[in-house]
Write an enzyme that holds these catalytic residues in place. Structure first.
Site, PDB file in Angstrom:
ATOM      1  CE  LYS A  50      19.076 -73.153  77.214  1.00 36.14           C
ATOM      2  NZ  LYS A  50      17.634 -73.213  77.547  1.00 36.14           N
ATOM      3  CB  SER A 304      24.813 -72.656  82.488  1.00 39.35           C
ATOM      4  OG  SER A 304      24.906 -71.254  82.336  1.00 39.35           O
TER       5      SER A 304
END
Length: 502
Positions: A50, A304
């Site tokens: 992110k 992720s």
């Protein structure tokens, strides 16, 4: 496509992010007959991809926008990416987080210099508050996924993969929440290597993108699962939906058990403990191999993120065996007479390992057993059930029964003959002070609580099983009260596991 590719190649992510490694899972590659690679976004400064999109967006703000500061709504990795980027660029940052947010995530935002505003029980309510603050303060809203510069920042993951593995590459498995990561990656991969399959992975209970693509329009989920909170999005972005419709080849959905199996596989390969959303890529990859039987392929799973709450590991470990198809759960009825339990264990279980065993007297004629056994593959479940039937044992396969896996196995105990009209519900309580009191205030009346079982999951919500003695209540009156409460719930009164053991 030309525009997004240019934005990816000219992104500013490396002013804050790092190029993460692409590591081979050697043992898993040998085991599956494929070359399996992991893209290690857990190596980022905030332990998640992110930071790429957040920094790229904020770095492109003009001087007047920077002066106003930035605001975002997030309970997880996007929040940390925004405050990390804001601190590096010297901007003020406000993060609106649900009141259910674990303290570890709140502390992480504050540690990077962010200001925290707690509002609402979920992301949607927090996002609404963030929009109100934008209108009031004039700060710049940083969307977690539906923004061109955010998507471009996430797309740099694909650029690195293609440079790090310029040879054979058959498929890339990417987690999907709002769709920012897979949109950027898919556009980039399809522009340079269109033969590579881009496969998204979603949980069954948070599959907004899969449903939207099948419907041909963005749909809004009534509720989303709480385990993989990093991808718990009710409605995907407009930009991300359009890009996924053009560039994504397939979406694989996985169960919670399969997701826990993916987390374990990543740990065994890297010794990194990923968060549930971070294990989605691996879970989808493993399911793809099982369903296709492929071999000789080069497959990449995107890890992720690794912002895992330590308390959640217990739940992951409990569900992993089923996810790996190494455990089967059964309810078995045996005669209530001397020697019957020994006969069952000796003749039926044999040399299998017992992973769970609960025995409950039912009547002078029979008793019920909740038993878990080790298996090597799914087909053994059917074989074991057939053997039991041949030997005269009535049985029910509970391996896929979520009530049994989450609650029943811990509270086998039977009911009371004095109970009248009991109804059983599963709830997802927000992990906040006062959640139980609020529940009791809303449901108070003539109903007696006949059962209560709470399971901490280590996330934003706890799992609760509650029984009500309803008697002759007016139809629908209880549901009306529960709907006003606002907690997600599911009635399980007719679940066979409840009937047998509770």
């Amino acid at each position: 496509m030309k525009k997004i590719i240019k934005q990816i190649l000219t992104s500013r992510v490396y002013e804050a992010a790092v190029e993460t490694s692409l590591d081979e899972a050697v043992a898993l590659s040998l085991q599956t007959g494929n070359r399996i690679l992991l893209k290690r976004e857990d190596q980022q400064p905030v332990f998640s991809f992110k930071i790429r999109g957040a920094y790229n967006k904020i770095a492109h703000l003009d001087p007047s926008e920077r002066e106003r500061g930035v605001i975002a709504a997030s309970a997880g990795n996007h929040a940390q990416g925004v405050v990390f980027a804001a601190r590096k660029l010297g901007l003020r940052a406000i993060i609106v987080m649900p009141v259910t947010t674990p303290q570890i995530k709140i502390d992480a935002v504050k540690r990077y210099g962010g200001e925290v505003v707690l509002h609402g029980d979920n992301y949607s309510e927090a996002a609404e508050r963030a929009v109100e603050l934008v209108e009031k303060t004039g700060m710049v809203f940083i969307h977690p996924f539906d923004d061109e510069l955010v998507i471009a920042g996430q797309g740099t993951v694909a650029d690195e993969i293609l440079r790090q593995n310029p040879g054979q590459l058959d498929a890339v498995f990417v987690p999907i929440g709002g769709g920012g990561l897979i949109a950027g990656m898919a556009a980039y991969i399809k522009s340079l290597r269109p033969e590579i399959q881009v496969i998204g992975v979603e949980p069954f209970d948070s599959d907004a993108m899969d449903r939207s693509l099948k419907e041909g329009k963005r749909i809004n989920l009534d509720w989303v699962g709480v385990f993989a909170d990093g991808v718990a999005v009710k409605k995907v972005g407009k930009l991300t939906f359009d890009m996924c419709r053009q560039y994504v080849d397939e979406i694989i959905r996985v169960s919670t058990d399969e997701l826990c199996s993916g987390i374990k596989a990543v740990y065994q390969s890297t010794r990194s403990i990923v968060e549930p959303a971070g294990g989605l890529g691996m879970a989808g990859l493993l399911k793809y191999i099982r369903s296709t039987g492929c071999s000789g392929k080069t497959l990449v799973a995107v890890n992720s993120g690794a912002n895992m709450n330590f308390e959640r590991l217990r739940y992951v470990a409990e569900r992993t065996l089923v996810g790996e198809q190494q455990e089967a759960l059964f309810a078995v009825t045996i005669p209530e007479k001397p020697g019957s339990l020994k006969r069952f264990c000796h003749d039926m279980v044999g040399d299998r390992n017992i992973t769970e065993f609960n025995y409950r007297f039912s009547s002078r004629k029979e008793a019920h057993i909740f038993v878990g056994i080790s298996i090597r593959e799914t087909s053994e479940r059917k074989v074991f059930s057939e053997r039991l039937i041949e030997a005269g044992y009535h049985n029910i396969d509970l391996t896929e029964n979520d009530l049994a896996k989450t609650h029943i196995r811990y509270i086998v105990g039977g009911g009371s003959s004095e109970l009248k009209g009991e109804r059983i519900f599963r709830f997802w309580f927000p992990e906040t002070p006062g959640a139980l009191v609020r529940f009791l205030d809303t449901t108070k009346g003539q109903r007696n609580i006949s059962l209560f079982h709470y399971r901490m999951q280590g996330g934003d919500f706890g799992r609760v099983l509650i029984g009500f003695e309803c008697g002759q209540d007016a139809a629908g009156e209880l549901e009306q009260r529960l709907d006003r409460l606002g907690y997600r719930y599911l009635e399980e009164t007719h679940n066979l596991a409840y009937k047998l053991f509770l």
